[in-house]
Design an enzyme around this catalytic site. Structure first.
Site, short mmCIF file in Angstrom:
data_model
loop_
_atom_site.label_atom_id
_atom_site.label_comp_id
_atom_site.label_asym_id
_atom_site.label_seq_id
_atom_site.Cartn_x
_atom_site.Cartn_y
_atom_site.Cartn_z
CG ASP A 23 -35.32 -7.57 160.39
OD1 ASP A 23 -35.86 -6.32 160.08
OD2 ASP A 23 -35.15 -8.15 159.75
CE LYS A 87 -39.82 -1.79 157.33
NZ LYS A 87 -38.69 -2.92 157.53
CD GLU A 187 -35.22 -3.32 156.25
OE1 GLU A 187 -35.51 -4.00 155.04
OE2 GLU A 187 -36.09 -2.86 157.01
CG ASP A 211 -35.15 -8.07 151.86
OD1 ASP A 211 -35.74 -8.90 152.13
OD2 ASP A 211 -34.85 -7.22 152.85
#
Ligand code: AMP
Length: 618
Positions: A23, A87, A187, A211
């Protein structure tokens, strides 16, 4: 070096070493595996018991990188040399980020072009791919240390909304870190797999994955049918997360401090408040009250008070959920399961509001920080062929593509894509009046076709004469269930068509595939540099060609000094091309644009006026 084995017949990977699930998060990253003895997915932990590695890279004065926990403290002491949230930069140009630049305390290099962003530290530039590669390298070596075996293969997760460029950037980062990236997985798909949802091919379900991490919020609606996950919609807020919950409490306590006569905005005070607020927030996840002492003043907060402070933020997440349902054309009642991901879903008020919104219990039994990595590990295990109960769709072991200008490989069907598969793309000619186009089909992972394996070559002939760039040549790849590739090319304006059949894996045994994969890993860095150089050179040559044509066609409208200036600039580009200096090629090509812009605009204006007067241009 560990051996990579791929069964050509099934496309499955043979089990020789562990394949990990990674992850690669905005704030934290982690690695998980499926234990070979208990078949259980677990997050890898160092002796300190921590599985999370902060996604932070610090560069010292010698440009040596420190990654993870070692870089965490540097956020405060050396903000301009410490990169967080790399990211958020993946696959982005400076233009994409102009709204967000205030978020970054480090310098994002703006060269004024549409090129991909780089981070600048002193005179060094780092691409988000390189930064992510450093994080992945740290995760790889950590995993090797914990598992005491080399790790060369991984499944890496990305947000469901990542586009092709961002996915490719993640793949490239993996390659640079010395990892063979078997698959990029969404994800929410990974989170679903971690809860065992989607593992049974007969299962048909619609799920919501909520999330809420440290700095971002994502909601994804997925449909699962026959083991295939389809993203129906995504929504969220890229700047909403646990940090905002902390901030709400900081503001509340700051007011109390002001009432007690403590004012000021010093960074030490704010930092102390921020840390105390985060600790209190975490405590409130399991108790009804939390307290802190700042500058001698005792501060308190009850769970109820905290919940009313954060309610507006929770409402924002629910609005996103509503929008995601709307985009998926579903109602909350049609959602079969809700999965909680991200550290902030530990806050009871978050769970409650999501449960009330979807009117069903949420899946929260797994550690919300680890659930995505656990799912990635399960996917890795399936790819490794260890999970024999799971139907494994056949995949193609090597990428399939065609040669484009400059000898570059343009992949149409990427490696590990499901078989059967279909892909198409449009191309055009590079020369005026070009009547045939040679189509070279290749298999392999390297950027230059010369290093890949040529499968077939055929010509599309009888293309009617047209200026370069005008023909629309549609190339379609059809890979059938037996691994037979059919390539067709059609010039869409005239309908001229050609087709060829190739047996994609013909004559390749496992060891050759293995060698090709290893080569692509070993040469990743060099390949990327070569590709960048070839792309810059191709673009520069096209620009030279167009400009030279322009100078001849409109000679009467261009002054001698403009002609001379342009020719000198063209010589500079040619020199840079000869020197194989990518940055110089790009720079001189941009300069050529600057040099020609004033007269190009003038000439076009005048040509347009002539045309409007009914005259023929030229
Ligand atoms: P992630 O980005 O998923 O790692 O989430 C990190 C966020 O989760 C941070 O904002 C943490 O403060 C928050 N978090 C971690 N543990 C807890 C907890 N026990 N209660 C509330 N929030 C938490």
């Amino acid at each position: 070096m560990a051996k990579i084995g791929i069964n050509i017949a099934t496309g499955s990977i043979q089990k020789e070493d562990a394949i990990v699930g990674i992850d690669l998060g905005t704030t934290n990253s982690l690695v998980a595996i499926v234990r070979s003895d208990t078949r259980e997915a677990i997050a890898l932990k160092e002796i300190d018991g921590l599985s999370l590695v902060p996604s932070i890279v610090f560069f010292d004065e010698n440009n040596q990188a420190q990654v993870g926990t070692a870089a965490l403290d540097k956020l405060l002491t050396h903000p301009e040399r410490t990169i967080y949230s790399a990211k958020r930069l993946m696959g982005k140009s400076y233009g994409d980020l102009s709204q967000d630049s205030h978020f970054f305390a480090y310098k994002i290099h703006d060269d004024g072009s549409d090129a991909l962003v780089k981070v600048q530290i002193d005179d060094q530039f780092y691409s988000p791919i390189e930064l992510s590669a450093l994080i992945l390298k740290e995760l790889k070596s950590r995993a090797e240390h914990i598992l005491k075996m080399p790790i060369n293969r991984a499944v890496i997760t990305v947000p469901a909304y990542f586009n092709d460029t961002q996915r490719q950037a993640t793949r490239d980062a993996g390659k640079l870190a010395g990892l063979d990236v078997l698959r990029i997985v969404n994800e929410p798909t990974a989170a679903s797999l971690a809860y065992g949802i989607g593992l049974d091919p007969k299962e048909e379900k619609t799920i919501a994955v909520y999330d809420l991490g440290g700095g971002t919020f994502d909601i994804s609606i997925l449909k699962i049918n026959q083991g295939i996950f389809e993203v129906l919609s995504t929504n969220g807020d890229t700047y909403l997360g646990g940090d905002d919950l902390d901030r709400a409490l900081v503001m509340h306590w700051k007011m109390q401090l002001e009432q007690a006569g403590i004012t000021g905005n010093s960074s030490t005070l704010l930092q102390a408040l921020r840390l105390a607020a985060e600790a209190a927030k975490k405590q409130l996840s399991t108790s009804d009250k939390a307290s802190a002492v700042i500058e001698g003043i005792p501060l308190e907060i009850t769970k109820t008070e905290f919940e009313s402070l954060i309610q507006p933020l929770l409402d924002r997440t629910l609005q996103s959920c509503q929008q995601a349902l709307h985009d998926a054309q579903l109602t909350a009642a049609q959602i079969d399961a809700v999965i909680m991901v991200g550290g902030s879903t530990r806050v009871p008020a978050v769970k409650n509001c999501v449960r009330d919104f979807f009117k069903k219990e949420v899946n929260d039994s797994l550690n919300p920080d680890e659930v995505v990595a656990l799912g990635a590990a399960i996917q890795a295990d399936i790819l490794a062929g260890n999970n024999t109960d799971m139907l494994l769709l056949d995949i193609t072991p090597l990428s399939l593509g065609i040669e484009t200008l400059g000898g570059l490989m343009d992949v149409l069907i990427p490696r590990n894509a499901k078989i059967p598969n279909k892909a198409g793309r449009q191309y055009t000619t590079s020369k005026d009046g070009q009547s045939s186009l040679l189509i070279n089909v290749y298999q392999g992972e390297r950027d230059q076709v010369a290093h890949n394996r040529k499968l077939a070559s055929f010509s599309l002939r009888n293309i009617p004469a047209m200026p370069a760039g005008l023909p629309k040549i549609d190339i379609q790849f059809l890979l059938d269930a037996d691994g037979i590739l059919k390539v067709s090319a059609t010039e869409l304006r005239s309908g001229v068509a050609q087709e060829i059949e190739v047996k994609a894996q013909y004559g390749l045994d496992d060891s050759m595939v293995e060698q090709m994969l290893l080569d692509s890993l070993t040469h990743a860095q060099e390949d990327m540099q070569t590709r960048a150089l070839i792309e810059a050179t191709t673009e520069a040559n096209l620009m030279i060609e167009t400009t030279e044509k322009f100078l001849i066609n409109y000679a009467a409208l261009i002054s001698d000094s403009e002609q001379a200036l342009t020719k000198t600039q063209i010589e500079k580009i040619k020199q840079a091309i000869q020197d194989k200096h990518k940055d110089a090629i790009q720079k001189t090509t941009e300069q050529l644009n600057e040099v020609t812009r004033p007269f190009a605009e003038r000439v076009m204006d005048s040509a347009l006026k002539d045309a409007m007067r009914g005259k023929k241009i030229l």
